[in-house]
Design an enzyme around this catalytic site. Sequence first.
Site, PDB file in Angstrom:
ATOM      1  N   THR A 144       0.822  -1.208   0.000  1.00  0.00           N
ATOM      2  CA  THR A 144       0.000   0.000   0.000  1.00  0.00           C
ATOM      3  C   THR A 144       0.859   1.262   0.000  1.00  0.00           C
ATOM      4  OG1 THR A 144      -1.589  -1.238   1.301  1.00  0.00           O
ATOM      5  CG2 THR A 144      -1.862   1.153   1.255  1.00  0.00           C
ATOM      6  N   GLU A 145       0.593   2.145  -0.964  1.00  0.00           N
ATOM      7  CA  GLU A 145       1.262   3.457  -1.045  1.00  0.00           C
ATOM      8  C   GLU A 145       2.783   3.329  -1.078  1.00  0.00           C
ATOM      9  OE1 GLU A 145      -0.585   5.923  -1.627  1.00  0.00           O
ATOM     10  OE2 GLU A 145      -2.562   5.428  -0.810  1.00  0.00           O
ATOM     11  N   LEU A 146       3.252   2.195  -1.604  1.00  0.00           N
ATOM     12  CA  LEU A 146       4.696   1.898  -1.653  1.00  0.00           C
ATOM     13  C   LEU A 146       5.370   1.998  -0.284  1.00  0.00           C
ATOM     14  CD1 LEU A 146       6.299   3.175  -4.976  1.00  0.00           C
ATOM     15  CD2 LEU A 146       5.037   1.091  -4.520  1.00  0.00           C
ATOM     16  N   ILE A 147       4.606   1.680   0.727  1.00  0.00           N
ATOM     17  CA  ILE A 147       5.192   1.648   2.080  1.00  0.00           C
ATOM     18  C   ILE A 147       6.163   0.473   2.150  1.00  0.00           C
ATOM     19  CG2 ILE A 147       4.671   1.226   4.524  1.00  0.00           C
ATOM     20  CD1 ILE A 147       2.025   2.823   3.987  1.00  0.00           C
ATOM     21  N   TRP A 298       5.436   6.529  -0.929  1.00  0.00           N
ATOM     22  CA  TRP A 298       5.566   7.400  -2.099  1.00  0.00           C
ATOM     23  C   TRP A 298       4.785   8.701  -1.901  1.00  0.00           C
ATOM     24  CZ3 TRP A 298       2.921   4.803  -7.036  1.00  0.00           C
ATOM     25  CH2 TRP A 298       1.541   4.705  -6.836  1.00  0.00           C
TER      26      TRP A 298
END
Lengths: 395, 396
Positions: A144-147, A298
Amino acid sequence: MVNVCLYFQVHQPYRIRNYTVFDIGNSSNYFNDEKNVSVLKRVAEKCYLPANRLLLELLEKHPEFKASFSFSGVVLEQLETHAPEALQSFKELAATKRVEILDETYHHSLAFIYSKKEFEEQVKLHTEKVRKLFGQKPTVFRNTELIYNNELAAFAERMGYKGILAEGADHILGWRSPNFVYKPKTSNGMRLLLKNYRLSDDIAFRFSERSWPEWPLTADKFARWVNAVNGNGNCVNLFMDYETFGEHQWAETGIFDFLRHMPAEILRHPDNSFATPSEIVKEHEPVAELDVHNLISWADVERDLSAWLGNSMQQAAIRELYRMESEVKASGDKKLLEDWRKLQTSDNFYYMCTKWFSDGDVHKYFNPYDSPYDAFMSFMNIINDIRIRIKKRKK
Amino acid sequence: MKVLMFGWEFPPQSTGGLGTACYGLTKALSSLGAEITLVLPTTEGTSSEFLKLVGANARVREIKTPMRPYMTSQQYSSRHGRSSLYGQTLFEEVSRYAEAAEQIAREESFDVIHCHDWLTYEAGIRAKKVSSKPLVVHVHATELDRTGGLSVNRHVYDIERKGMHAADAVVAVSNYTKGKITSHYGVSPEKVAVVHNAAERQEQGASYRPEQFGIKSHSKIVLFLGRITLQKGPDYFIYAAKRILELEPDTRFVIAGSGDMEEFIINKAAELGIADKVLFTGFLKGDDVKRVYRMADVYVMPSVSEPFGITALEAINSGTPVIISKNSGVSEVISHCLKVDFWDTNQLSNKIIGVLRYRELAEELQANAESEMGKVSWLNSAQKCLDVYSSLLRKV
């Protein structure tokens, strides 16, 4: 040799309705169905359908062209029900074998940070959904969200993934370039693909920005920037929300024309090609090890988690949510489990972000609330209703 | 820059936002170098270090109505069989004040005339006539706000309209008010400048103890502070109180202020069976206002129509989270607050309970609003007024 790797994120949450204190114990209908359906239909109309049509054309025209996607499970569910024609066109893309699907958490959640057990369950749900709808078995993971951090890389490796995506954030790269494959510090077989945020954001954020010195961005100009990587990089990872095409950047800005001409312009240089994430993982050896201890993402200039967990409301909301995990799961109530999982979608916490609320900016995108405070109140009221449902179930 | 200013009230002799605003604005104007002569109906009980005060000696001897620039509500007066909204003496005072203005304008030297609200417009017009200096009228409230659009006093409306049209520039305290001026008074938008009010930062100070009001220390306190008139929505506050008490019976409601709906509200509380949970402090002044803000867990301003709403800024400065009507000027200045439609008692109750129940909500609201106050200052407002003056003087 430069491999251009296009990766698009497709996600729409189940937004929460204005759920008041008077609803607690009286209504377990938490979601703003009307808004969710209307947003989905609008995005399908303005982005998914026209962009998919264009990608299919490009795949037909350029045998070297490739792309990759990841879909949240919750957007796939919504597409199945409310925009089946858009889902059909995504299936057609996947069927070309040159469009790769990645895995993520089914509920586009922050579960990795709060519950590894829940995280693993959601990833498995997602794998199953992708198999069923697209007939693919992803080997590359995007959270998720490039976490991302070392620990996630190690966890994903244990789950069998060969590659993982992350933000090419300056503070983790330092002098190094995002245009190579890296190896996460804590894993051996895992490969790390980093987003080239400058080139990605030129398209995703700056494309229609008239005050930007490079405006207007044309396909040949963009291709020249990509060509410049030749000789000092192996891959250019262009990661962005799919909604960039037609929604964040409206059709009137010329974004579709840009996409239409971009592959040909890039392929004009003999050393350029397109590749999917799994191909890049296979083709390139890592140039170095990257040590990412703290979580990155990101989002925003900070590239951290402050958009979701930056204030005390967000932290309280998510803490209370995950605190109920074992009771929700022990209840054996499927609907309850499903509701609880839908609440985990990161957007619910994003809407509570107060960082730039007074400036009113990107955080407003499809935000159904008057303020972050209203978002928090509805969420907490729902948590209290869930508590009542758990209690009732116990009796 | 020399300014001949016409005002109606000035602290400590002040009964509402008009006096507070005049004080804040003139003090900041003075610090930016403006020389202000402020004309008041009387200077009795008032003094100032930063400007010259001139009394128009316009107070009539027999005062039958309280000398306040604010009106009574039609709703209340019809209930009580009153027919006249404004006492005769008020109009008499207004016209005496205007007569005196002419003489004062002949004696004083100034570059620009600036007057505050309808009570002083006629004075401004006369001063302009004898001096030929540009006139600025500052709209803190309109007759439409005071009456909620019901039973508008034609005489007051006409004075307002005349003043706005005679003025060379109109200053509105919000875009919300500018909208009223352009759509209901036929003033062209180019002539209207928006200058938001502000509130002075204040040192942390003493709070009332809930026990002083007979409230147990564990009870949460919801505050209404303002005139108890139709415009301020006290009836919506009391209906919300009823709803809130159904879920949170330990909550206490404090109503600070006075006004013609007071009796109605007291009776309504009794009728709803919540009289023992609603406390009336009467009209509060100075430090008492700050004490009551600090005692409250949340400040609620459910105004039907609020041209600005300085009290919301004062509450924030006192460290209290605020819930304000969407029909307010202050909502253009502060985003870190909860906003409601004044008529939506359900949402009003819901949001009040939210702030009382969820500690993190109250804390975030308070902290973020306080930091947002950093950009709100009387100096900014004063600078905008100076810009308005300069633009008029360039035209001359």
